[in-house]
Write a protein that holds these residues in place. Structure first.
Motif, mmCIF file in Angstrom:
data_model
loop_
_atom_site.group_PDB
_atom_site.id
_atom_site.type_symbol
_atom_site.label_atom_id
_atom_site.label_comp_id
_atom_site.label_asym_id
_atom_site.label_seq_id
_atom_site.Cartn_x
_atom_site.Cartn_y
_atom_site.Cartn_z
ATOM 1 N N PRO A 9 0.854 -1.201 0.000
ATOM 2 C CA PRO A 9 0.000 0.000 0.000
ATOM 3 C C PRO A 9 0.890 1.251 0.000
ATOM 4 O O PRO A 9 2.006 1.240 0.528
ATOM 5 C CB PRO A 9 -0.796 -0.120 1.304
ATOM 6 C CG PRO A 9 0.011 -1.018 2.168
ATOM 7 C CD PRO A 9 0.769 -1.944 1.250
ATOM 8 N N PRO A 10 0.411 2.334 -0.609
ATOM 9 C CA PRO A 10 1.223 3.559 -0.648
ATOM 10 C C PRO A 10 1.412 4.138 0.758
ATOM 11 O O PRO A 10 0.497 4.096 1.579
ATOM 12 C CB PRO A 10 0.430 4.503 -1.539
ATOM 13 C CG PRO A 10 -0.953 3.975 -1.550
ATOM 14 C CD PRO A 10 -0.865 2.503 -1.283
ATOM 15 N N CYS A 11 2.587 4.645 1.018
ATOM 16 C CA CYS A 11 2.896 5.263 2.317
ATOM 17 C C CYS A 11 2.622 6.764 2.220
ATOM 18 O O CYS A 11 2.960 7.397 1.222
ATOM 19 C CB CYS A 11 4.356 5.038 2.687
ATOM 20 S SG CYS A 11 4.745 3.314 2.969
ATOM 21 N N HIS A 12 2.048 7.313 3.251
ATOM 22 C CA HIS A 12 1.778 8.743 3.291
ATOM 23 C C HIS A 12 2.536 9.342 4.471
ATOM 24 O O HIS A 12 2.559 8.769 5.564
ATOM 25 C CB HIS A 12 0.281 9.016 3.454
ATOM 26 C CG HIS A 12 -0.520 8.572 2.255
ATOM 27 N ND1 HIS A 12 -0.490 9.256 1.067
ATOM 28 C CD2 HIS A 12 -1.353 7.512 2.077
ATOM 29 C CE1 HIS A 12 -1.272 8.638 0.193
ATOM 30 N NE2 HIS A 12 -1.814 7.562 0.782
ATOM 31 N N ALA A 13 3.128 10.492 4.238
ATOM 32 C CA ALA A 13 3.833 11.195 5.309
ATOM 33 C C ALA A 13 2.812 11.863 6.211
ATOM 34 O O ALA A 13 1.725 12.233 5.761
ATOM 35 C CB ALA A 13 4.770 12.239 4.719
ATOM 36 N N PRO A 14 3.145 12.032 7.487
ATOM 37 C CA PRO A 14 2.234 12.757 8.375
ATOM 38 C C PRO A 14 2.019 14.179 7.853
ATOM 39 O O PRO A 14 2.900 14.759 7.207
ATOM 40 C CB PRO A 14 2.972 12.780 9.714
ATOM 41 C CG PRO A 14 4.027 11.736 9.614
ATOM 42 C CD PRO A 14 4.329 11.551 8.172
ATOM 43 N N ALA A 15 0.870 14.734 8.112
ATOM 44 C CA ALA A 15 0.533 16.072 7.622
ATOM 45 C C ALA A 15 1.511 17.121 8.151
ATOM 46 O O ALA A 15 1.876 18.060 7.437
ATOM 47 C CB ALA A 15 -0.894 16.433 8.025
#
Length: 162
Positions: free
Chosen positions: A24-30
């Motif tokens: 799954p794609p990784c997202h950086a914290p906002a």
């Protein structure tokens, strides 16, 4: 050590890419994204402030060269006008005699101060203020150029919007 088989390496590479695509794609914290974007904008602004003279518009560079060229005849006229006054002031003071002897240092300093005072009275006030302004401007330019040349590691990132 066995020699590498190119077919085996290609198969391994395909399997690795396939396994990575299935993740799954990784997202950086906002908060991280906001900090990174603000740092990119800050560095882009700092790079804009550090633009050198080579990137100035041609008209501004031409104006600077003209101003510098204009200073040469002005200084020449000042030297020509003050040559006689300086010679007269040196003849009227005892600087030449005192400088020959090392023992009269305090007398030499007083004589040099007297000479400076005479010269200050001989030079018109407008010339003194103009010279002070020109010398200050030259020093400011030299300090700015020295800063840009001595600290080339300023952030020069090219910001890309995401």
């Amino acid at each position: 050590m066995k020699p590498r088989d190119p077919l085996h390496e290609q198969r391994l590479e395909r399997l690795t890419h396939q396994a990575l695509r299935q993740l799954p794609p990784c997202h950086a914290p906002a908060s991280l994204e906001a900090r990174v974007l603000s740092e990119i904008e800050r560095r882009a602004g700092a790079a804009q402030r550090g633009v050198g003279i080579a990137r100035w518009p041609a008209a501004a560079r031409t104006l600077l060269i003209a101003a510098c060229a204009l200073c040469v005849p002005l200084v020449w006229m000042l030297v020509a006008q003050l040559r006689g006054h300086v010679a007269h002031a040196l003849a009227g003071s005892s600087v030449g005699h005192v400088v020959q002897g090392v023992s009269g240092t305090s007398h030499a300093l007083l004589s040099l101060g007297e000479l400076a005072a005479r010269l200050a009275h001989l030079i018109p006030q407008d010339w003194l203020l103009g010279g002070l302004f020109i010398v200050s401007a030259i020093y400011a330019v030299l300090i700015a150029l020295g800063y840009l040349l001595l600290y080339p590691s300023l952030p020069h990132s090219k910001a890309h919007t995401v």
